[in-house]
Design an enzyme around this catalytic site. Structure first.
Site, PDB file in Angstrom:
ATOM      1  N   LYS A   1       6.213  -3.990   6.459  1.00 22.27           N
ATOM      2  CA  LYS A   1       6.626  -4.520   5.157  1.00 22.27           C
ATOM      3  C   LYS A   1       8.103  -4.203   4.902  1.00 22.27           C
ATOM      4  CE  LYS A   1       1.877  -3.655   4.314  1.00 22.27           C
ATOM      5  NZ  LYS A   1       1.286  -4.925   4.468  1.00 22.27           N
TER       6      LYS A   1
ATOM      7  N   TRP B   1      -7.359  -0.815   0.431  1.00 29.84           N
ATOM      8  CA  TRP B   1      -6.881   0.073   1.503  1.00 29.84           C
ATOM      9  C   TRP B   1      -7.330   1.508   1.254  1.00 29.84           C
ATOM     10  CZ3 TRP B   1      -6.144  -2.438   5.618  1.00 29.84           C
ATOM     11  CH2 TRP B   1      -5.584  -3.726   5.572  1.00 29.84           C
TER      12      TRP B   1
ATOM     13  N   ASP C   1      -0.463   7.053   1.475  1.00 27.50           N
ATOM     14  CA  ASP C   1      -0.284   5.836   2.270  1.00 27.50           C
ATOM     15  C   ASP C   1       0.787   5.022   1.548  1.00 27.50           C
ATOM     16  OD1 ASP C   1      -0.364   3.339   3.378  1.00 27.50           O
ATOM     17  OD2 ASP C   1      -2.512   2.995   3.067  1.00 27.50           O
TER      18      ASP C   1
HETATM   19  C1  PLP Z   1      -1.319  -0.102   1.629  1.00 28.17           C
HETATM   20  C2  PLP Z   1      -1.782  -0.451   3.008  1.00 28.17           C
HETATM   21  N1  PLP Z   1      -2.389   0.497   3.758  1.00 28.17           N
HETATM   22  C3  PLP Z   1      -2.830   0.252   5.001  1.00 28.17           C
HETATM   23  C4  PLP Z   1      -2.688  -1.001   5.560  1.00 28.17           C
HETATM   24  C5  PLP Z   1      -3.207  -1.238   6.959  1.00 28.17           C
HETATM   25  O1  PLP Z   1      -2.144  -1.230   7.810  1.00 28.17           O
HETATM   26  P1  PLP Z   1      -2.311  -1.537   9.378  1.00 28.17           P
HETATM   27  O2  PLP Z   1      -2.652  -2.993   9.466  1.00 28.17           O
HETATM   28  O3  PLP Z   1      -0.961  -1.190   9.911  1.00 28.17           O
HETATM   29  O4  PLP Z   1      -3.389  -0.681   9.911  1.00 28.17           O
HETATM   30  C6  PLP Z   1      -2.051  -2.020   4.839  1.00 28.17           C
HETATM   31  C7  PLP Z   1      -1.860  -3.343   5.442  1.00 28.17           C
HETATM   32  O5  PLP Z   1      -1.420  -4.283   4.841  1.00 28.17           O
HETATM   33  C8  PLP Z   1      -1.598  -1.736   3.531  1.00 28.17           C
HETATM   34  O6  PLP Z   1      -0.993  -2.679   2.791  1.00 28.17           O
END
Ligand code: PLP
Length: 361
Positions: free
Chosen positions: A197, A102, A173
């Site tokens: 989550k 991510w 994040d």
């Molecule tokens: C740490 C983290 N950041 C970003 C995301 C991406 O999130 P989204 O699918 O809401 O764009 C996720 C998705 O699992 C994640 O675990």
């Protein structure tokens, strides 16, 4: 009601109490004769929902009026671009810690917008740890420093945060560990988190932003990508994901009712300890993550062979446990034990692991 223990990484299990309230109120919210899903986002009923959700988040994290709390759309992935588009000037560099898939995506988006430096990376060791903060190499006068506080796929987590300043703030994040532990919000300039989550269902992203950053926002950004738009209209510029925000309200009510973040953190610590102790006992199970960096939300572990892992997943499903497969990019097994996973669920998994080892070890 779900009759399984759901270890999915997200969307993931929600507190049973929350689901029961949502079920009971689904057709007739607050004796109005219709569902909150059918209410106008401009109605007093929904205004009360979004106000309560915000108030709950503020009270749980002790957020002062120096910060705005927003409910946005486009997932955490949209924040990968919104952060640099709003906050990174053409004369500055943004520092990023590269600690997993991510953060790689966040870096890629920021690189489209401006100058980016990777100040720490654990890529060479397949993201099995968070690099020691003391060893990082930050840019002088950086625009900001971005971290991913919990790496959902690789099962690592920051257990302390880099010290930053109002001029070069810390941006996190927190999609997979928001509201899982106590936090000093003042250490952060901006936090964002996809809800799916610890907060509620997918479809809404919570952004907490220090107002001292708003002066950086360039003029003439597309309205939906401009934090100012959403602050001025208190997250009601366009139609927000009303039902998802309603579930955030219920979930944060549940956290408050259950002793707030102090209690949630204590239970999360117990769950993680129970599971890691099981993995570390003997050599049947193993954890690829260095001990000091292990996540209390996403516990990754391996069995002696991929064949045994496949059998493990199938038997676990037969016993009523789903979502234990590791992310497709890393394989293995992973138990996501977010706030809503009860201690009993982790104990059930640990007992199953002991029996599986006895039969197959
Ligand atoms: C740490 C983290 N950041 C970003 C995301 C991406 O999130 P989204 O699918 O809401 O764009 C996720 C998705 O699992 C994640 O675990």
């Amino acid at each position: 009601m779900s009759t399984v223990y759901n270890f999915n990484a997200g969307p993931s299990t929600l507190p049973r109490d929350v689901m029961e309230i949502a079920r009971d109120e689904f057709l007739n919210y607050d004796n109005l004769g219709y569902s909150i899903m059918e209410a106008s986002h401009r109605s007093p009923e929904f205004q009360n929902v979004i106000d309560t959700a915000e108030k709950n988040i503020r009270s749980l994290l002790n957020i002062s009026d120096d910060y705005s709390v927003l409910f946005l759309q486009g997932g955490a992935s949209t924040q990968f671009s919104m952060v640099p588009v709003n906050l990174l000037s053409t004369t500055q560099t943004a520092d990023y810690a590269q600690t997993g898939a991510w953060s790689e995506k966040a870096i890629k988006e920021a690189q489209r917008c401006g100058s980016v430096k990777i100040v720490a990376s654990s890529k060479d060791s397949n993201y099995n740890h968070i690099p020691e903060i003391e060893s990082w190499d930050p840019t002088e006068n950086n625009g900001y420093l971005h971290i991913t506080s919990n790496n959902t796929i690789f099962g690592t987590q920051f257990h302390q945060f880099p010290k930053c300043s109002p001029e070069s703030p810390l941006i996190a994040d927190m999609s997979s560990d928001i509201l899982s532990r106590k936090l000093d919000i003042n250490e952060f300039g901006l936090i964002y988190a996809g809800a799916q989550k610890n907060l509620g269902p997918s479809g809404v992203t919570v952004v907490i932003i220090n107002k001292n950053l708003l002066g950086r926002i360039p003029k003439n950004l597309p309205a939906m990508l401009d934090y100012n738009t959403h602050i001025k209209s208190t997250s009601l510029y366009n139609t927000p994901p009303t039902f998802a925000i309603y579930i955030i309200m219920l979930t944060t009510n549940w956290i408050i009712k259950n002793g707030g973040l102090a209690n949630i953190e204590e239970v999360n610590n117990k769950k993680a300890q129970l599971l890691y102790d099981k993995i570390d006992t003997g050599d049947f199970y193993s954890c690829p993550v260095e001990k000091a960096s292990r996540s209390k939300m996403n516990v990754c572990f391996r069995l002696p062979s991929e064949e045994l892992e496949a059998t493990f997943l199938k038997s676990a499903k037969d016993e009523g446990m789903i979502g234990l497969k590791g992310h497709r990019s890393v394989g293995g097994t992973r138990a996501s034990i977010y706030n809503a996973m009860p201690l009993d669920g982790v104990q059930f998994l640990v007992d199953f692991m002991s029996n599986f080892e006895k039969k197959n070890g």
